[in-house]
Structures are given as structure tokens and as C-alpha cells.
Design a protein around this motif. Structure first.
Motif, PDB file in Angstrom:
ATOM      1  N   PRO A   1      37.924  38.728  32.806  1.00 59.64           N
ATOM      2  CA  PRO A   1      37.584  37.411  33.091  1.00 59.64           C
ATOM      3  C   PRO A   1      38.422  36.540  33.950  1.00 59.64           C
ATOM      4  CG  PRO A   1      37.100  37.591  30.705  1.00 59.64           C
ATOM      5  CD  PRO A   1      37.812  38.474  31.287  1.00 59.64           C
ATOM      6  N   ARG A   2      39.854  36.905  33.843  1.00 56.71           N
ATOM      7  CA  ARG A   2      40.937  36.340  34.672  1.00 56.71           C
ATOM      8  C   ARG A   2      40.732  36.769  36.021  1.00 56.71           C
ATOM      9  NH1 ARG A   2      45.691  37.209  36.433  1.00 56.71           N
ATOM     10  NH2 ARG A   2      45.906  39.162  35.663  1.00 56.71           N
TER      11      ARG A   2
ATOM     12  N   TYR B   1      39.781  34.589  39.717  1.00 51.24           N
ATOM     13  CA  TYR B   1      40.161  34.614  40.688  1.00 51.24           C
ATOM     14  C   TYR B   1      39.374  35.203  42.071  1.00 51.24           C
ATOM     15  CZ  TYR B   1      44.780  33.359  38.881  1.00 51.24           C
ATOM     16  OH  TYR B   1      45.702  32.446  38.134  1.00 51.24           O
ATOM     17  N   ILE B   2      38.520  36.015  41.826  1.00 50.97           N
ATOM     18  CA  ILE B   2      37.539  36.569  42.672  1.00 50.97           C
ATOM     19  C   ILE B   2      36.714  35.654  43.221  1.00 50.97           C
ATOM     20  CG2 ILE B   2      35.696  38.386  43.242  1.00 50.97           C
ATOM     21  CD1 ILE B   2      37.683  40.439  41.417  1.00 50.97           C
ATOM     22  N   VAL B   3      35.931  35.125  42.092  1.00 47.48           N
ATOM     23  CA  VAL B   3      34.859  34.103  42.514  1.00 47.48           C
ATOM     24  C   VAL B   3      35.461  32.734  43.190  1.00 47.48           C
ATOM     25  CG1 VAL B   3      33.319  32.570  41.290  1.00 47.48           C
ATOM     26  CG2 VAL B   3      33.396  35.072  40.638  1.00 47.48           C
ATOM     27  N   ARG B   4      36.796  32.189  42.818  1.00 52.01           N
ATOM     28  CA  ARG B   4      37.100  31.100  43.587  1.00 52.01           C
ATOM     29  C   ARG B   4      37.530  31.412  44.795  1.00 52.01           C
ATOM     30  NH1 ARG B   4      42.622  28.447  41.167  1.00 52.01           N
ATOM     31  NH2 ARG B   4      43.444  30.340  42.283  1.00 52.01           N
ATOM     32  N   ALA B   5      37.960  32.524  45.132  1.00 48.79           N
ATOM     33  CA  ALA B   5      38.486  32.933  46.533  1.00 48.79           C
ATOM     34  C   ALA B   5      37.141  33.151  47.526  1.00 48.79           C
ATOM     35  CB  ALA B   5      39.454  34.091  46.530  1.00 48.79           C
TER      36      ALA B   5
ATOM     37  N   ALA C   1      37.639  39.589  50.662  1.00 46.12           N
ATOM     38  CA  ALA C   1      36.861  41.003  50.194  1.00 46.12           C
ATOM     39  C   ALA C   1      37.505  42.070  49.866  1.00 46.12           C
ATOM     40  CB  ALA C   1      35.796  40.825  51.347  1.00 46.12           C
ATOM     41  N   MET C   2      38.369  42.321  50.593  1.00 48.32           N
ATOM     42  CA  MET C   2      39.401  43.572  50.382  1.00 48.32           C
ATOM     43  C   MET C   2      40.018  43.254  49.192  1.00 48.32           C
ATOM     44  SD  MET C   2      42.422  45.415  52.529  1.00 48.32           S
ATOM     45  CE  MET C   2      43.744  44.375  51.706  1.00 48.32           C
ATOM     46  N   LEU C   3      40.544  42.088  48.707  1.00 48.46           N
ATOM     47  CA  LEU C   3      41.294  42.118  47.610  1.00 48.46           C
ATOM     48  C   LEU C   3      40.625  42.106  46.561  1.00 48.46           C
ATOM     49  CD1 LEU C   3      43.959  39.555  48.794  1.00 48.46           C
ATOM     50  CD2 LEU C   3      44.654  41.740  48.037  1.00 48.46           C
ATOM     51  N   ALA C   4      39.438  41.398  46.532  1.00 49.26           N
ATOM     52  CA  ALA C   4      38.282  41.213  45.484  1.00 49.26           C
ATOM     53  C   ALA C   4      37.983  42.864  45.065  1.00 49.26           C
ATOM     54  CB  ALA C   4      36.953  40.748  46.029  1.00 49.26           C
ATOM     55  N   GLY C   5      37.648  43.633  46.206  1.00 44.34           N
ATOM     56  CA  GLY C   5      37.352  45.058  45.741  1.00 44.34           C
ATOM     57  C   GLY C   5      38.625  45.681  45.229  1.00 44.34           C
TER      58      GLY C   5
ATOM     59  N   SER D   1      46.863  38.052  42.093  1.00 47.72           N
ATOM     60  CA  SER D   1      46.130  36.627  41.958  1.00 47.72           C
ATOM     61  C   SER D   1      46.935  35.832  42.893  1.00 47.72           C
ATOM     62  CB  SER D   1      46.457  36.255  40.512  1.00 47.72           C
ATOM     63  OG  SER D   1      47.653  35.688  40.331  1.00 47.72           O
ATOM     64  N   GLU D   2      47.998  35.752  43.320  1.00 52.96           N
ATOM     65  CA  GLU D   2      48.596  34.810  44.184  1.00 52.96           C
ATOM     66  C   GLU D   2      47.936  35.480  45.647  1.00 52.96           C
ATOM     67  OE1 GLU D   2      52.832  35.355  44.087  1.00 52.96           O
ATOM     68  OE2 GLU D   2      53.081  34.361  41.693  1.00 52.96           O
TER      69      GLU D   2
END
Length: 180
Positions: free
Chosen positions: A150-151, A155-159, A133-137, A117-118
Motif C-alpha cells: 500500500p505504501r 506514492y505511485i497514485v499520488r505522483a 511513469a518510469m518510477l511507477a513501473g 519515494s523521494e
């Protein structure tokens, strides 16, 4: 999705609106899906999908409408509600007090930090869309939406949103609610 987009938005199909809207959004047909805005009831699943899908929004989403959605949510563990709040919070579409209240009521733990998340938060703040995109995947790894939290979605949506990938952020959030 394209067949769903051909169905005229109207009361005749209001009962099927969440599935039709979800199908259109899964294919990125957000303009077609938004034609259902005057058909769906505030606080319904169709409304929730459209609240996430809107490209531009002048005002925060009404907290009462989110409460209505949560009250009617029959998904396992109220996963749809958690995903809706996470998506809206990640897009900045809820007042911060409302986010805190929903976070506490639903036990979402948005403030809990991990190395992932950081990292995704820092990549989003730096507007590094490739790394986001890579970290979201990486954050979406699992055998299905039942493994997504949801957590993680928050983080994915915000980033994604911070890094200029707003359309992708909105569609992932809507997909999570649809499949939740």
C-alpha cells in the motif's frame, strides 16, 4: 471487460458487481462501471472500486464507509483495505486526519521515505509525467500484486495524479483493490 460492460447494472447481478466492475475498470471502461453506483452498497468492494474510479469528486470519501470496508475485508493481511486507503489518500479523497488514523490502524507507514519515494514524489510535484511513469513501473516490479505494498501504491497514485495522469492513477488504484 466488454462483455461485463454489456450486463445491465441492477440488483439481479449485485452479487457479481465487484468482479464486473473490476473487469470494466481493468480495461478503462470507467463510465460503464460507474453505472453500478446505485447498485453497490456503501462500504462494499464494488463501492470501493467506484470511489477510486470516479474522475471527479466534490467531497472526501466518508470515513465511516471506509471503516465498513475495512471491517468486512477478509483479504490476506487486509491488503484490499490497505490498497483502498492508499489509493484514496494518493488521490486526495480522504481527510488528512482520516489518512493518519487509517495509516496507524493498518500499519501502512505512508510517511516512511526511501530514495525511490523521494524521487517519485519530486517527479510528481514537478509534473514530470514521463519520469513518474518510469518510477511507477519501477515501484511495481514483482511477480504479482502480492508483492505490491500500500505504501508504494500511495506514492505511485499520488505522483501520477499530480503529474496529470489522473486516469491512470485511478485505474491502478482500483486494480490494486480488485486484485488485493
Amino acid at each position: 471487460a466488454y462483455a461485463a460492460a454489456r450486463i445491465p447494472a441492477g440488483e439481479d447481478y449485485a452479487e457479481d458487481a465487484p468482479e464486473l466492475i473490476g473487469s470494466m475498470l481493468a480495461a478503462g471502461l470507467d463510465r460503464d462501471a460507474l453505472q453500478w453506483a446505485n447498485v453497490v452498497s456503501e462500504g462494499s468492494e464494488g463501492w470501493a472500486l467506484l470511489a477510486l474510479a470516479q474522475a471527479e469528486r466534490a467531497n472526501p470519501v466518508d470515513e465511516g464507509a471506509v471503516d465498513a470496508f475495512i471491517s468486512d475485508d477478509e483479504s490476506a493481511g487486509q491488503s484490499k483495505s490497505g490498497f483502498l486507503v492508499a489509493g484514496l489518500a494518493g488521490l486526495g479523497r480522504l481527510e488528512s486526519d482520516a489518512v493518519g488514523g487509517f495509516d496507524e490502524d493498518l500499519g501502512l507507514r505512508f510517511g516512511r521515505q526511501t530514495k525511490w519515494s523521494e524521487a517519485i514524489s519530486q517527479a510528481g510535484e514537478a509534473q514530470n509525467s514521463v519520469l513518474v511513469a518510469m518510477l511507477a513501473g519501477l515501484g511495481m516490479q514483482g511477480s504479482g500484486w502480492d508483492k505490491m505494498t500500500p505504501r508504494h501504491l500511495f506514492y505511485i497514485v499520488r505522483a501520477l495524479n499530480q503529474s496529470g495522469l489522473s486516469a491512470e492513477a485511478r485505474m491502478i488504484a482500483a486494480e490494486a483493490v480488485s486484485r488485493g
